[in-house]
Scaffold this active site. Structure first.
Site, PDB file in Angstrom:
ATOM      1  N   GLY A  41       0.863  -0.991   0.547  1.00 60.20           N
ATOM      2  CA  GLY A  41       0.270   0.292  -0.042  1.00 60.20           C
ATOM      3  C   GLY A  41       0.744   1.266   0.472  1.00 60.20           C
ATOM      4  O   GLY A  41       0.130   2.100   0.288  1.00 60.20           O
ATOM      5  N   GLY A  52       3.139   2.487  -2.673  1.00 62.24           N
ATOM      6  CA  GLY A  52       2.701   3.166  -3.889  1.00 62.24           C
ATOM      7  C   GLY A  52       3.669   2.991  -4.864  1.00 62.24           C
ATOM      8  O   GLY A  52       4.060   3.799  -5.883  1.00 62.24           O
ATOM      9  N   HIS A  64     -10.880   1.293  34.197  1.00 55.87           N
ATOM     10  CA  HIS A  64      -9.967   0.770  32.638  1.00 55.87           C
ATOM     11  C   HIS A  64      -9.460   1.696  31.951  1.00 55.87           C
ATOM     12  O   HIS A  64      -8.215   1.889  31.846  1.00 55.87           O
ATOM     13  CB  HIS A  64     -10.756  -0.851  32.068  1.00 55.87           C
ATOM     14  CG  HIS A  64      -9.823  -1.183  31.318  1.00 55.87           C
ATOM     15  ND1 HIS A  64      -9.282  -2.087  31.900  1.00 55.87           N
ATOM     16  CD2 HIS A  64      -9.079  -1.022  29.973  1.00 55.87           C
ATOM     17  CE1 HIS A  64      -7.768  -2.737  31.235  1.00 55.87           C
ATOM     18  NE2 HIS A  64      -7.911  -2.100  29.932  1.00 55.87           N
ATOM     19  N   GLU A  65     -10.093   2.477  31.056  1.00 55.45           N
ATOM     20  CA  GLU A  65      -9.453   3.877  30.572  1.00 55.45           C
ATOM     21  C   GLU A  65      -9.398   4.384  30.772  1.00 55.45           C
ATOM     22  O   GLU A  65      -7.947   5.143  30.428  1.00 55.45           O
ATOM     23  CB  GLU A  65     -10.800   4.009  28.948  1.00 55.45           C
ATOM     24  CG  GLU A  65     -11.345   2.091  28.549  1.00 55.45           C
ATOM     25  CD  GLU A  65     -10.693   1.722  27.473  1.00 55.45           C
ATOM     26  OE1 GLU A  65      -9.765   2.065  27.147  1.00 55.45           O
ATOM     27  OE2 GLU A  65     -10.895   0.244  27.458  1.00 55.45           O
TER      28      GLU A  65
END
Length: 621
Positions: free
Chosen positions: A209, A211, A428-429
Site C-alpha cells: 500500500g 505506492g 479501565h480506560e
C-alpha cells in the site's frame, strides 16, 4: 476522425464448440424420439380413414408415410410403390382423395437437407477447430489454446494513462529515482555521450500500500513508450514449460517495441530463491525464474528494455535476480512521514468538498504508520460517512469516524452493557489515560471512549509521533500505560476482569523483545540477542524462535521479563493512587458523555500538574 476498430466477441470460442455439439446431439435425439413415439398403421387402415374423411395430411418421404388425422393424431405407415396406385388397389380413387381434402406433401427434399446437416455438420465443425488452431500457431502461440502466450497488457496502447508524477506524493526519494528512467527514455543521448548505462532493472521494495504500483503507472503516463504490465503469478500455470514460454513471449514483444518498459508486479510469486521448495530444478516456478534471468542478462546486451518489478518480500528473492546487470537499482518505497502523509491527503482530497474545520496537517499527525493506500481509504470512508448522513461537505467528525472504523472497527452502539460493566470499562480506560498523561515518554491522548468498537469495549487513542528510534524509557512507559487499565480495576474494584487480556499480551511481547532482542534487560545476560527466527520455505514467514541458549539463560530471561513487568505495574499503581481524584472525575465524565476529546481530557487533568515530556521519570530499581 479515427477509424473505429471492430470489437471482438466476448463469448469464448470453446462455448461455440460445445453449443454446436449439443445442438447436433439434441437434434438427433429429437428426431429419434419423434420416430419412436409415433403409432404404426397399415395401408388398409389408411384407406379406411380416407374413406371416412378422417385424414388431414399425408407426408411422403421415400417409402415412409406420416399421416395426420383430423383430431391431430399422427401415425406412421409404409408403401412399396406410388402411393396413389397402391391406394387405388385398396378401393381409394384419386377422386376420393380430392373429395376427402387430403393434402399429400412430398418431404424428401427437406429430409435430405436434414440428413446432410447431420452428416456434414460435424465434419465442418472439426475443420473449423483445426483451422483456428493453425491460425493461433502462426500468430505465435505454442499450442492451439495459446497457453504459452504472455498475458501482459500494453497500457500505453490507445488512450494515454491519466496517472502522472503529480499524482504521486509522500515518496519523494523514490520518485526521483524513477524519474531518471523516464529521462533516459526521452533523451537517451544525454546519458550515452558521457558513457552512462541505464539500469536494466529497477526493483521497488516496500510494505503493502505504499505506492509501488502507483509509481509504475506514473512512469507509464510520463514515459510515453510501450509499457507492458503483468503480475508475477500470471507466469506460472499447471502445465510444465508454460511460464518460461510466457516470459520469452513477453520479452519478444518488449524488444519488438523497444524502447519499452516491462513492469512485473509481485515478482516474489515467481522470483523466490531457487532450491528452497519441492521439485528441485524441475520445479515449474524455477524454470520460469531461470528464463527471466536469461532474458534480463543473456548474451545480448543491446536491447533497450527496462524491467521494473515490485515486491514487499525482497528478503525471499533469489540472489541471482538482485545482482548488478539484472536489477541494478533498488528503490525503497517506505511508509510516508508526517509531511508525506499530508501531501498524500491533499492528493486524495481532490474533488472532495472539505469543511473549514478540517486541517490535513492534524489528520497527518493522527495517522502515523498509515500507508498511501490507508490514507486513500480514510478519505473515501469519510466521504461515505458524509453521504450516509445526507451532508454535502466532509467534516472533521466524518474523518474521525472513518479513522476509528479503520483503526479499531465499526461502532457497536447496539451492544447492551449493564451499568456495572460500563463503570468497569470507564475506570479501565481512565486508568490507561491517566497513567499515560503523567509519564514523560508517551504520546499525547487524542481521544477516550467507552463506546464499543470492533472487539474492544472501549479504547484510548494516542496521537502517535514519528520516531526513527525507540529507547528503553519509551518502551517501559508503553508497558506502564498498557498496565494502567488493570491497575485501575484492582484499585477501585478490588478485582480484575478479562478486559486486560490483550494488554497483558502486548506487555509480555514488549518486555520479552527488550530482553531477548534489544539487550535491555540487565547485565546478567550480557550484550547479545537470544533466539533466532525460524522461517518456512512454504509460507516465507517467521515460524517462531530457535532456542540457541541454555536453561540457565532461559531462567534469567524469564526473570528479567518478570522484573520489567512488575516494576512498571507498580509504577502504574502509584500514579493512580496519587491521582485518585482525577481518576474519579475522568471516569464520571466517561460515564456521562461516553467520549472525550483531547481538550476535555486535559482540562480534567490540570495541565500545570503534568510532568514535562522532556523530563525523565524514575523507572525504579
Amino acid at each position: 476522425m479515427d477509424e473505429q476498430q471492430p470489437q471482438r466477441s466476448s463469448i469464448p470460442p470453446w462455448i461455440w464448440v460445445v453449443g454446436l455439439v449439443v445442438f447436433f446431439i439434441g437434434l438427433q435425439l429429437w428426431g429419434y424420439g419423434n420416430w419412436q413415439n409415433t403409432d404404426q398403421i397399415t395401408l388398409t387402415q389408411l384407406a379406411e380413414l380416407i374413406e371416412d374423411d378422417q385424414v388431414k395430411e399425408i407426408e411422403v418421404n421415400g417409402n415412409s408415410l406420416t399421416v395426420e388425422i383430423q383430431d391431430g393424431k399422427v401415425y406412421q405407415s409404409y408403401k412399396e410403390g406410388p402411393l396413389v396406385e397402391e391406394l387405388s388397389t385398396l378401393g381409394v380413387t384419386p377422386e376420393d382423395i380430392r373429395t376427402a381434402n387430403v393434402n399429400i406433401v412430398n418431404t424428401e427434399v427437406r429430409d435430405f437437407l436434414v440428413y446432410a446437416l447431420f452428416s456434414i455438420g460435424p465434419i465442418l465443425l472439426l475443420i473449423w477447430i483445426f483451422t483456428r488452431g493453425f491460425r493461433q500457431i502462426q500468430s505465435g502461440g505454442n499450442n492451439i489454446f495459446g497457453f504459452g502466450r504472455s498475458k501482459a497488457k500494453n497500457i500505453n496502447e490507445g488512450d494515454r494513462p491519466t496517472v502522472t508524477f503529480d499524482d504521486v506524493a509522500g515518496v519523494d526519494e523514490a520518485r526521483e529515482e524513477v524519474e531518471e528512467i523516464v529521462q533516459f527514455l526521452r533523451e537517451p543521448e544525454r546519458f550515452v555521450q558521457v558513457g552512462a548505462r541505464i539500469p536494466k532493472g529497477v526493483l521497488m521494495v516496500g510494505p503493502p500500500g505504499t505506492g509501488k504500483t502507483l509509481l509504475a503507472r506514473a512512469i507509464a503516463g510520463e514515459a510515453g513508450v510501450p509499457f507492458f504490465h503483468i503480475s508475477g503469478s500470471e507466469f506460472v500455470e499447471m502445465f510444465v514449460g508454460v511460464g518460461a514460454s510466457r516470459v520469452r513471449d513477453l520479452f519478444t514483444k518488449a524488444k519488438e517495441n523497444a524502447p519499452s518498459i516491462v513492469f512485473v508486479d509481485e515478482i516474489d510469486a515467481v522470483g523466490r530463491q531457487r532450491g528452497a521448495g519441492l521439485g528441485g530444478g524441475h520445479d515449474e516456478r524455477e524454470q520460469t525464474l531461470n528464463q527471466i534471468l536469461t532474458e534480463m542478462d543473456g548474451f545480448s546486451n543491446e536491447t533497450n528494455v527496462i524491467v521494473i518489478a515490485a515486491t514487499n518480500r525482497a528478503d525471499v528473492l533469489d540472489p541471482a535476480l538482485l545482482r548488478p546487470g539484472r536489477f541494478d537499482r533498488k528503490v525503497i518505497v517506505d511508509r510516508p512521514d508526517v509531511r508525506g502523509r499530508e501531501a498524500i491527503l491533499k492528493v486524495h482530497s481532490r474533488g472532495k468538498p472539505l469543511s473549514r474545520d478540517i486541517n490535513l496537517g492534524d489528520i497527518a499527525r493522527l495517522t502515523a504508520g498509515f500507508s498511501g493506500a490507508d490514507l486513500e481509504n480514510l478519505m473515501n470512508e469519510a466521504a461515505i460517512f458524509t453521504a450516509r448522513r445526507g451532508g454535502n461537505m466532509i467534516t472533521l467528525t466524518d474523518v474521525q469516524d472513518a479513522f476509528d472504523r479503520i483503526a479499531i472497527g465499526p461502532e457497536r452502539r447496539s451492544r447492551v452493557m449493564s451499568e456495572e460493566e460500563k463503570e468497569v470499562i470507564a475506570y479501565h480506560e481512565a486508568g490507561h489515560a491517566v497513567v499515560s498523561y503523567f509519564l514523560a515518554h508517551t504520546d499525547p491522548i487524542q481521544k477516550i471512549t467507552i463506546v464499543p468498537r470492533g472487539q474492544a469495549g472501549g479504547y484510548v487513542m494516542p496521537l502517535p509521533q514519528d520516531r526513527m528510534l525507540t529507547n528503553s524509557r519509551h518502551l517501559e512507559d508503553r508497558i506502564c500505560m498498557a498496565l494502567g487499565g488493570r491497575a485501575a480495576e484492582e484499585i477501585f474494584f478490588d478485582m480484575v476482569s478479562t478486559g486486560p487480556s490483550s494488554d497483558l499480551q502486548q506487555v509480555t511481547s514488549i518486555a520479552r523483545a527488550m530482553v531477548m532482542e534489544y539487550a535491555m534487560g540487565g547485565n546478567d545476560l550480557g550484550v547479545r540477542a537470544y533466539g533466532e527466527q525460524q522461517g518456512s520455505v512454504f509460507l516465507g514467514r517467521s515460524m517462531g524462535y530457535d532456542r540457541n541458549y541454555g536453561d540457565d539463560a532461559a531462567d534469567k530471561i524469564d526473570s528479567q521479563v518478570q522484573d520489567i513487568v512488575d516494576r512498571n505495574y507498580q509504577r502504574a499503581l502509584d500514579i493512580i493512587n496519587e491521582r485518585r481524584d482525577r481518576m474519579v472525575a475522568l471516569a464520571d465524565a466517561l460515564m456521562e458523555h461516553e467520549t472525550l476529546d483531547r481538550h476535555e481530557f486535559e482540562a480534567l487533568m490540570n495541565v500545570e500538574d503534568s510532568p514535562s515530556k522532556e523530563e525523565d521519570v524514575a523507572l525504579g530499581d
